[in-house]
Motif scaffolding. Structure first.
Motif, PDB file in Angstrom:
ATOM      1  N   PHE A 365       1.556  -4.861  57.695  1.00 57.23           N
ATOM      2  CA  PHE A 365       1.248  -5.092  56.285  1.00 57.23           C
ATOM      3  C   PHE A 365       2.424  -4.714  55.387  1.00 57.23           C
ATOM      4  N   ILE A 366       3.153  -3.671  55.742  1.00 56.43           N
ATOM      5  CA  ILE A 366       4.299  -3.272  54.917  1.00 56.43           C
ATOM      6  C   ILE A 366       5.331  -4.387  54.853  1.00 56.43           C
ATOM      7  N   ILE A 367       5.749  -4.901  56.015  1.00 53.44           N
ATOM      8  CA  ILE A 367       6.807  -5.912  56.013  1.00 53.44           C
ATOM      9  C   ILE A 367       6.285  -7.266  55.549  1.00 53.44           C
ATOM     10  N   HIS A 368       5.001  -7.548  55.814  1.00 51.12           N
ATOM     11  CA  HIS A 368       4.427  -8.821  55.378  1.00 51.12           C
ATOM     12  C   HIS A 368       4.371  -8.892  53.846  1.00 51.12           C
ATOM     13  N   ILE A 369       3.866  -7.838  53.234  1.00 54.63           N
ATOM     14  CA  ILE A 369       3.770  -7.816  51.764  1.00 54.63           C
ATOM     15  C   ILE A 369       5.165  -7.802  51.147  1.00 54.63           C
ATOM     16  N   PHE A 370       6.070  -7.037  51.727  1.00 55.04           N
ATOM     17  CA  PHE A 370       7.453  -7.003  51.243  1.00 55.04           C
ATOM     18  C   PHE A 370       8.046  -8.410  51.254  1.00 55.04           C
ATOM     19  N   SER A 371       7.836  -9.146  52.328  1.00 54.15           N
ATOM     20  CA  SER A 371       8.395 -10.489  52.451  1.00 54.15           C
ATOM     21  C   SER A 371       7.786 -11.455  51.447  1.00 54.15           C
ATOM     22  N   LEU A 372       6.469 -11.365  51.231  1.00 55.17           N
ATOM     23  CA  LEU A 372       5.806 -12.284  50.301  1.00 55.17           C
ATOM     24  C   LEU A 372       6.203 -11.999  48.853  1.00 55.17           C
ATOM     25  N   ILE A 373       6.290 -10.714  48.495  1.00 55.40           N
ATOM     26  CA  ILE A 373       6.708 -10.382  47.130  1.00 55.40           C
ATOM     27  C   ILE A 373       8.136 -10.853  46.885  1.00 55.40           C
ATOM     28  N   CYS A 538      10.030  -3.057  44.037  1.00 57.45           N
ATOM     29  CA  CYS A 538      10.780  -1.803  44.117  1.00 57.45           C
ATOM     30  C   CYS A 538       9.835  -0.615  44.267  1.00 57.45           C
ATOM     31  N   LEU A 539       8.752  -0.605  43.483  1.00 52.35           N
ATOM     32  CA  LEU A 539       7.752   0.466  43.581  1.00 52.35           C
ATOM     33  C   LEU A 539       7.075   0.461  44.947  1.00 52.35           C
ATOM     34  N   PHE A 540       6.746  -0.710  45.445  1.00 50.83           N
ATOM     35  CA  PHE A 540       6.126  -0.846  46.758  1.00 50.83           C
ATOM     36  C   PHE A 540       7.032  -0.276  47.850  1.00 50.83           C
ATOM     37  N   VAL A 541       8.316  -0.632  47.788  1.00 55.69           N
ATOM     38  CA  VAL A 541       9.277  -0.141  48.772  1.00 55.69           C
ATOM     39  C   VAL A 541       9.402   1.378  48.689  1.00 55.69           C
ATOM     40  N   TYR A 542       9.462   1.912  47.478  1.00 51.99           N
ATOM     41  CA  TYR A 542       9.626   3.355  47.290  1.00 51.99           C
ATOM     42  C   TYR A 542       8.473   4.132  47.921  1.00 51.99           C
TER      43      TYR A 542
END
Length: 575
Positions: A365-373, A538-542
């Protein structure tokens, strides 16, 4: 007698005086400032009890063979040159055994593999990336030349849209099937066969006499690229030196961009059929070069081909460093054995259940959401619609669109190079956060400047170039390379293929909706949208994205076995 017994007891449970720079004892770090000797004094009620205790200690063995009286204790304080950790499975030439269980504490000193195998791997991977870039950028020169020479093959707006969309559809189908194909055939063979499919697509287009054959050629090219891209990434990442893995993977995107630039340059001097022929020749060379590479050791171990995996590690480390090769193989075997040990059997129930374990779902979910955003941050949309976006920056026509387009291409390639170099020294999190903050702030400012229309054109050009620079060196690069880093090896192909498929489908939808959205909100609203999503990402990644720089793939998998969800709470969770 009592005095001798006490001394002997102390000797049995004493850890010899050694430098303790990176040793741990029962997960408690011993200060590195000085050498330490840990003594545990055992109270003796009577001499008979003491003698019984000594006897029991002497009978205790490591792996049933080695007496603790003559060997290092459970913490494995052993000379690093030729010893292994507990059970002989996790060598500690570089890291203590306990560091493997908490891999995201202090960063472990990394081992360096010989350079030559890394160069060979990277050369083939980058040629593959160039081939993928050639086929991705071919639509631009194809459509422009078909419009200029309608007597060759007649096309209309509907035909043009099919030429573009069939490539994206083929890519999505290829990505969706790549998980099964990579797990069945392996990384190397999958990359080789998919490169051959791309080659066939080039040949079909070079001899096409109607737009229907162009459809077939583009669909084949997209399907081949959909399998080839994840196969290329996984093959390189699973064999790369952990220190260089991020930079080597990022360079794949650099050479992909170079491939797009090369096909555009070729299209200005050659006909599209000749370019298609050159593309076929390049892809065929790529197929042949893969014959000289080894298969990924991760896939080989999963297929229980241990001897072949050992040969691959020996090739990566060289014939003069067998201990390092054996250590890497044992580390991989241990991690897979840990997975298997938690499985009561290999029933179909487990095959489904394994995909929903926390250590799988968290990185997914972390990398999937990162990729979609990242799609909504404008990284790829700006590439596809550069001219359309730039045309709306200044309403008075004072901005040179062609010059700005060329400058953005140059800046993109330049900051791809910066990104590749930065990944060697800087972690993924700092790069992602700085990329998000920089592109987000610049996009919001640029949207405001477009809205007020009171600043000179050169100011807007500078803002556009800054936006492209910030966006490229972080957001454009990291989601793709981190798919292969943080997904567990057991599900990497299936989930990675799904993520790449969803990204292509999201991009397909975004490119289709872009004209109507751009018309509705204008260029100012578009950059505000890019800015908001960049800051949100950026907030999601942090909060969630783990730091993977310098960690082995095994260590990254072990991080997700911890109970924390937020990266910031990783040290507050009891392990």
């Amino acid at each position: 007698m009592r005095e001798k017994l006490e001394k002997r007891l102390c000797g049995i449970v004493m850890i010899n005086s050694v430098p303790i720079e990176n040793k741990t004892v029962k997960n408690d770090t011993i200060p590195a400032e000085s050498e330490a000797t840990i003594n545990y004094t055992i109270p003796i009620e009577n001499e008979d009890d003491a003698m019984n205790y000594i006897t029991s200690i002497n009978k205790t063995t490591m792996n049933g063979t080695t007496s603790l009286e003559n060997e290092a204790t459970m913490n494995d304080i052993i000379p690093l040159e030729n010893q292994s950790a507990i059970n002989g499975t996790t060598p500690i030439e570089i890291e203590a055994a306990t560091n493997d269980t908490t891999p995201f504490g202090n960063e472990v000193k990394n081992r360096r593999r010989p350079l030559l195998p890394q160069v060979i791997l990277a050369t083939v991977a980058y040629l593959t990336a160039i081939c993928n870039g050639l086929t991705a950028g071919f639509s631009t020169i194809l459509l422009s030349q078909l419009r200029a020479h309608a007597e060759d093959i007649s096309v209309d707006k509907s035909t043009e849209s099919w030429i573009v969309s069939l490539y994206l559809m083929g890519t999505a189908v290829g990505c969706l099937s790549s998980g099964f194909i990579l797990d069945t055939w392996g990384r190397r063979l999958s990359a080789q066969v998919s490169a051959l499919v791309i080659c066939i697509g080039w040949i079909v287009m070079s001899v096409a006499s109607s737009h229907h054959l162009l459809f077939v050629g583009r669909a084949l090219g997209g399907f081949g690229r959909g399998i080839n891209s994840p196969a290329n990434f996984y093959h390189l990442e699973e064999m790369a030196d952990p220190r260089l893995r991020g930079a080597l993977s990022a360079c794949i995107l650099l050479f992909y961009s170079i491939g797009i630039m090369v096909v555009s340059l070729l299209g200005t001097h050659m006909g599209w059929r000749i370019v298609a022929g050159l593309g076929a020749g390049t892809s065929l060379l790529n197929v042949l070069l893969y014959s000289f590479l080894r298969e990924s050791p991760v896939w080989l171990v999963h297929k229980n081909r241990i001897n072949e995996a050992s040969e691959v590690y020996s090739w990566l480390w060289g014939s003069t460093r067998p201990m390092q090769a054996e250590r890497d193989l044992q580390e991989l075997l241990n991690r897979i054995n840990e997975d298997n040990a938690s499985i009561p059997n290999s029933s179909s129930k487990w095959i489904c259940k394994q995909y929903f374990r926390p250590q799988v779902m968290k990185p997914f979910f972390i990398i999937h959401i990162f990729s979609l955003i990242q799609v909504l941050c404008g990284s790829n949309l700006f590439i596809f619609y550069t001219v359309d976006i730039l045309s709306g920056l200044k309403t008075d026509g004072s901005l040179d669109v062609n010059l700005t387009t060329n400058l953005t291409s140059i800046v993109r390639v330049a900051f791809m190079v910066v990104s590749c170099a930065t990944l060697v020294y800087v972690g993924r999190r700092p790069m992602s956060i700085s990329s998000g903050l920089g592109s987000g702030i610049v996009a919001v400012v640029l949207g405001t400047l477009i809205h007020v229309q009171t600043v000179p054109a050169w100011v807007m050009i500078v803002c556009v170039l800054l936006y492209v620079a910030f966006n490229t060196y972080g957001y454009f690069v990291l989601p793709t390379i981190m798919v292969g880093e943080i997904l567990p090896s057991k599900v990497r192909c299936v989930f990675g293929g799904y993520i790449f498929t969803m990204n292509d489908m999201a991009m397909f939808g975004a490119t289709k909706l872009f004209p109507s959205v751009h018309t509705a909100i204008g260029s100012a609203g578009l950059f505000w949208l890019f800015g908001v999503f960049s800051l949100f990402c950026c907030l999601f990644v942090y909060l969630l994205l783990p730091e993977t720089k310098g960690r082995s793939l095994v260590q990254i998998e072990r991080y997700f076995l911890m109970n924390n969800i937020l990266w910031l709470t990783r040290n507050k969770i009891k392990k």
